[in-house]
Scaffold this motif. Structure first.
Motif, short mmCIF file in Angstrom:
data_model
loop_
_atom_site.label_atom_id
_atom_site.label_comp_id
_atom_site.label_asym_id
_atom_site.label_seq_id
_atom_site.Cartn_x
_atom_site.Cartn_y
_atom_site.Cartn_z
N LEU A 1 0.81 -1.22 0.00
CA LEU A 1 0.00 0.00 0.00
C LEU A 1 0.85 1.27 0.00
O LEU A 1 0.38 2.34 0.36
N PHE A 2 2.11 1.17 -0.44
CA PHE A 2 3.04 2.29 -0.41
C PHE A 2 2.53 3.51 -1.17
O PHE A 2 2.81 4.64 -0.81
N TYR A 3 1.76 3.30 -2.22
CA TYR A 3 1.26 4.40 -3.02
C TYR A 3 0.21 5.24 -2.27
O TYR A 3 -0.11 6.34 -2.67
N LEU A 4 -0.30 4.69 -1.16
CA LEU A 4 -1.31 5.43 -0.39
C LEU A 4 -0.73 6.62 0.37
O LEU A 4 -1.48 7.51 0.76
N VAL A 5 0.58 6.66 0.57
CA VAL A 5 1.17 7.79 1.29
C VAL A 5 0.96 9.09 0.51
O VAL A 5 0.37 10.04 1.03
N PRO A 6 1.42 9.18 -0.74
CA PRO A 6 1.17 10.44 -1.45
C PRO A 6 -0.30 10.68 -1.74
O PRO A 6 -0.78 11.82 -1.69
N VAL A 7 -1.04 9.61 -2.02
CA VAL A 7 -2.47 9.74 -2.31
C VAL A 7 -3.21 10.24 -1.06
O VAL A 7 -4.11 11.07 -1.16
N SER A 8 -2.84 9.75 0.12
CA SER A 8 -3.47 10.21 1.37
C SER A 8 -3.20 11.70 1.58
O SER A 8 -4.12 12.44 1.96
N ALA A 9 -1.97 12.11 1.37
CA ALA A 9 -1.63 13.54 1.54
C ALA A 9 -2.45 14.39 0.57
O ALA A 9 -2.97 15.44 0.94
N LEU A 10 -2.57 13.92 -0.66
CA LEU A 10 -3.34 14.66 -1.65
C LEU A 10 -4.83 14.68 -1.29
O LEU A 10 -5.47 15.74 -1.34
#
Length: 182
Positions: free
Chosen positions: A47-56
């Motif tokens: 789920l590493f891609y959720l870090v930038p997506v969560s911030a956005l």
């Protein structure tokens, strides 16, 4: 002493949100660098891609959504996947790592430019759906690319450099503790 990845992830998300919410030049945010960094540091977690997506997503709750929001999220996911190729560079700040970070940061800015402006062209109705409209869309977006590139480079070097420094300090602290216990 081991780096607490949860603390690291939460800190990065908070910093990225804050950087989007404070006044800044157009397209000058840490999001692309955060996506690269997340891919490099957190790729063991699927789920590493959720870090930038969560911030956005969290910052978009305050700033609002647009017709191209899904395209922006998609581009961040692509950039996070690109970040996986920086796994070996993470934690090192040698010549080879610096070169890899430079190349991938440039690639991230180009990916974002291509994908986001294709979204603008196809989804906003701002341009006629023709070759002339496509050329006009990308031509008018060129001034924004400069800020995207500069911010991606600056934030990437900041994130990867800080991570390398913290990792190096953690190793030295662990070695000192091991020697003093021995």
């Amino acid at each position: 002493m081991k780096i607490n990845k949860l603390y690291l992830v939460l800190s990065i998300i908070v910093i990225a949100i804050f950087a989007r919410l404070i006044p800044h030049a157009p397209n000058f945010t840490p999001l692309l660098a955060v996506a690269l960094f997340s891919g490099a540091i957190l790729s063991k977690n699927k789920l590493f891609y959720l870090v930038p997506v969560s911030a956005l997503l969290i910052s978009d709750l305050f700033l609002g959504f647009s017709s191209i929001t899904p395209v922006i999220y998609f581009s961040l996911g692509l950039i996070a996947v690109l970040g996986i190729t920086l796994k070996k560079a993470a934690g090192n700040f040698d010549r080879k790592s610096i070169m890899a970070i430079t190349i991938k940061s440039f690639a991230a800015a180009v990916i974002f430019f291509i994908v986001s402006n294709m979204g603008v062209f196809l989804l906003t109705g701002m341009y006629p759906i023709s070759l002339a409209g496509l050329v006009e869309c990308y031509t008018l977006a060129i001034p924004f690319f400069r800020n995207t590139l500069i911010s991606t480079m600056a934030y990437s070097f900041s994130l990867f450099g800080l991570y390398a420094a913290v990792k190096s300090t953690a190793k030295k602290t662990s070695k000192k503790k091991a020697v003093s216990k021995g």
